[in-house]
Design a protein around this motif. Structure first.
Motif, mmCIF file in Angstrom:
data_model
loop_
_atom_site.group_PDB
_atom_site.id
_atom_site.type_symbol
_atom_site.label_atom_id
_atom_site.label_comp_id
_atom_site.label_asym_id
_atom_site.label_seq_id
_atom_site.Cartn_x
_atom_site.Cartn_y
_atom_site.Cartn_z
ATOM 1 N N LEU A 159 -13.210 -24.903 16.364
ATOM 2 C CA LEU A 159 -13.577 -25.205 14.971
ATOM 3 C C LEU A 159 -12.414 -24.886 14.028
ATOM 4 C CD1 LEU A 159 -17.216 -23.803 14.911
ATOM 5 C CD2 LEU A 159 -16.520 -26.210 14.874
ATOM 6 N N PHE A 160 -11.753 -23.768 14.288
ATOM 7 C CA PHE A 160 -10.609 -23.360 13.470
ATOM 8 C C PHE A 160 -9.489 -24.404 13.549
ATOM 9 C CE2 PHE A 160 -6.996 -20.193 12.812
ATOM 10 C CZ PHE A 160 -7.281 -19.975 11.472
ATOM 11 N N THR A 161 -9.219 -24.876 14.748
ATOM 12 C CA THR A 161 -8.184 -25.900 14.950
ATOM 13 C C THR A 161 -8.561 -27.197 14.242
ATOM 14 O OG1 THR A 161 -7.592 -24.917 17.073
ATOM 15 C CG2 THR A 161 -6.892 -27.195 16.701
ATOM 16 N N GLU A 162 -9.815 -27.597 14.349
ATOM 17 C CA GLU A 162 -10.266 -28.819 13.674
ATOM 18 C C GLU A 162 -10.132 -28.682 12.156
ATOM 19 O OE1 GLU A 162 -14.231 -29.566 15.096
ATOM 20 O OE2 GLU A 162 -13.522 -29.812 17.167
ATOM 21 N N ALA A 163 -10.428 -27.513 11.629
ATOM 22 C CA ALA A 163 -10.277 -27.284 10.185
ATOM 23 C C ALA A 163 -8.817 -27.448 9.768
ATOM 24 C CB ALA A 163 -10.794 -25.897 9.823
ATOM 25 N N PHE A 164 -7.905 -26.925 10.563
ATOM 26 C CA PHE A 164 -6.479 -27.086 10.267
ATOM 27 C C PHE A 164 -6.073 -28.554 10.302
ATOM 28 C CE2 PHE A 164 -5.376 -22.611 10.606
ATOM 29 C CZ PHE A 164 -4.320 -22.547 9.728
ATOM 30 N N GLN A 165 -6.589 -29.270 11.262
ATOM 31 C CA GLN A 165 -6.230 -30.677 11.404
ATOM 32 C C GLN A 165 -6.750 -31.517 10.244
ATOM 33 O OE1 GLN A 165 -7.733 -31.350 15.358
ATOM 34 N NE2 GLN A 165 -5.769 -30.856 16.299
ATOM 35 N N ARG A 166 -7.789 -31.059 9.557
ATOM 36 C CA ARG A 166 -8.343 -31.807 8.427
ATOM 37 C C ARG A 166 -7.593 -31.550 7.125
ATOM 38 N NH1 ARG A 166 -13.353 -30.211 10.762
ATOM 39 N NH2 ARG A 166 -13.543 -28.583 9.186
ATOM 40 N N LEU A 167 -6.694 -30.583 7.109
ATOM 41 C CA LEU A 167 -5.953 -30.300 5.884
ATOM 42 C C LEU A 167 -5.154 -31.520 5.446
ATOM 43 C CD1 LEU A 167 -4.500 -26.727 6.492
ATOM 44 C CD2 LEU A 167 -6.248 -27.361 4.863
ATOM 45 N N THR A 168 -5.200 -31.831 4.184
ATOM 46 C CA THR A 168 -4.395 -32.931 3.652
ATOM 47 C C THR A 168 -3.060 -32.374 3.175
ATOM 48 O OG1 THR A 168 -5.247 -32.652 1.411
ATOM 49 C CG2 THR A 168 -6.457 -34.164 2.876
ATOM 50 N N TRP A 169 -2.110 -33.245 2.920
ATOM 51 C CA TRP A 169 -0.804 -32.805 2.443
ATOM 52 C C TRP A 169 -0.929 -32.046 1.137
ATOM 53 C CZ3 TRP A 169 3.643 -31.177 3.460
ATOM 54 C CH2 TRP A 169 4.620 -31.083 2.490
ATOM 55 N N PHE A 170 -1.837 -32.480 0.263
ATOM 56 C CA PHE A 170 -2.029 -31.819 -1.026
ATOM 57 C C PHE A 170 -2.428 -30.364 -0.812
ATOM 58 C CE2 PHE A 170 -4.807 -30.578 -4.570
ATOM 59 C CZ PHE A 170 -3.917 -30.737 -5.622
ATOM 60 N N LYS A 171 -3.343 -30.122 0.102
ATOM 61 C CA LYS A 171 -3.786 -28.762 0.378
ATOM 62 C C LYS A 171 -2.664 -27.943 1.015
ATOM 63 C CE LYS A 171 -8.600 -30.073 0.962
ATOM 64 N NZ LYS A 171 -9.671 -30.287 1.949
ATOM 65 N N VAL A 172 -1.916 -28.564 1.894
ATOM 66 C CA VAL A 172 -0.800 -27.868 2.543
ATOM 67 C C VAL A 172 0.237 -27.467 1.495
ATOM 68 C CG1 VAL A 172 1.120 -28.124 4.173
ATOM 69 C CG2 VAL A 172 -1.160 -28.952 4.787
ATOM 70 N N HIS A 173 0.506 -28.351 0.536
ATOM 71 C CA HIS A 173 1.457 -28.058 -0.542
ATOM 72 C C HIS A 173 1.017 -26.811 -1.311
ATOM 73 C CE1 HIS A 173 4.335 -28.695 -3.728
ATOM 74 N NE2 HIS A 173 3.350 -28.621 -4.602
ATOM 75 N N HIS A 174 -0.265 -26.707 -1.611
ATOM 76 C CA HIS A 174 -0.770 -25.536 -2.333
ATOM 77 C C HIS A 174 -0.720 -24.275 -1.472
ATOM 78 C CE1 HIS A 174 -1.795 -27.449 -6.039
ATOM 79 N NE2 HIS A 174 -2.453 -28.416 -5.396
ATOM 80 N N ILE A 175 -0.901 -24.439 -0.189
ATOM 81 C CA ILE A 175 -0.782 -23.289 0.711
ATOM 82 C C ILE A 175 0.652 -22.775 0.692
ATOM 83 C CG2 ILE A 175 -0.804 -22.584 3.144
ATOM 84 C CD1 ILE A 175 -3.241 -24.449 3.475
#
Length: 180
Positions: A159-175
């Motif tokens: 589930l954790f891996t699937e959540a990471f895979q769903r991240l969009t570029w916009f969310k990654v930028h904020h991270i």
């Protein structure tokens, strides 16, 4: 600088190593120590900062050393060392401010280990900001590695891996802004 299967350079390395080892019996003790050090710790497989300290100490023992050059080498080494201490201090403050020990109790504090990886790649002062940012990122990656290795069940990690895979570029930028 050889690569696997590079027969010419492998032969050259073998030749050089054999001849250097045979010369050891004919050299004065200080040179024997240097030759053995270089055979055991080739520059291309060493951390530059650690080797610099060794070579400064060797040069200092040489009776024909230039005192001005030695002083400059020591000053430069100490200035860079202070910069590296400041960088690791910055990463440590960020780690503590992020409160990872409370939020992720199974995580190990691997800041020094992660920072040494970066220091092995480049010690130059102009890459200071990069080392700080990537040091923080490497610490979080190590935290994730600890999570996968020691904490979650197989189902939780899926589930954790699937959540990471769903991240969009916009969310990654904020991270990534989190690391700045």
């Amino acid at each position: 600088m050889k690569t696997h299967g590079d027969d010419i350079l492998e032969d050259m390395c073998d030749f050089s190593e054999t001849h250097l080892k045979s010369l050891v019996t004919q050299l004065e003790p200080s040179l024997v120590a240097q030759v053995n050090h270089c055979l055991n710790h080739p520059l291309n497989k060493s951390v530059t900062r650690f080797e610099a300290k060794y070579h400064i100490s060797v040069y200092e023992k040489d009776c024909s050393h230039d005192e001005t050059l030695l002083t400059f080498a020591k000053v430069k080494f100490n200035i860079l060392q202070r910069l590296h201490q400041t960088e690791i201090g910055s990463i440590t403050k960020w780690w503590k401010k992020s409160n990872f020990e409370q939020k992720v109790p199974h995580a190990r504090n691997r800041i020094v280990e992660c920072y040494l990886w970066l220091l092995a790649m480049s010690h130059l002062p102009e890459y200071s900001n990069g080392r700080i940012i990537v040091g923080k990122l490497a610490s979080v990656i190590a935290l994730l590695d600890d999570t996968y290795d020691a904490y979650g069940t197989f189902e939780e990690l899926q589930l954790f891996t699937e959540a990471f895979q769903r991240l969009t570029w916009f969310k990654v930028h904020h991270i990534f802004e989190f690391f700045l």
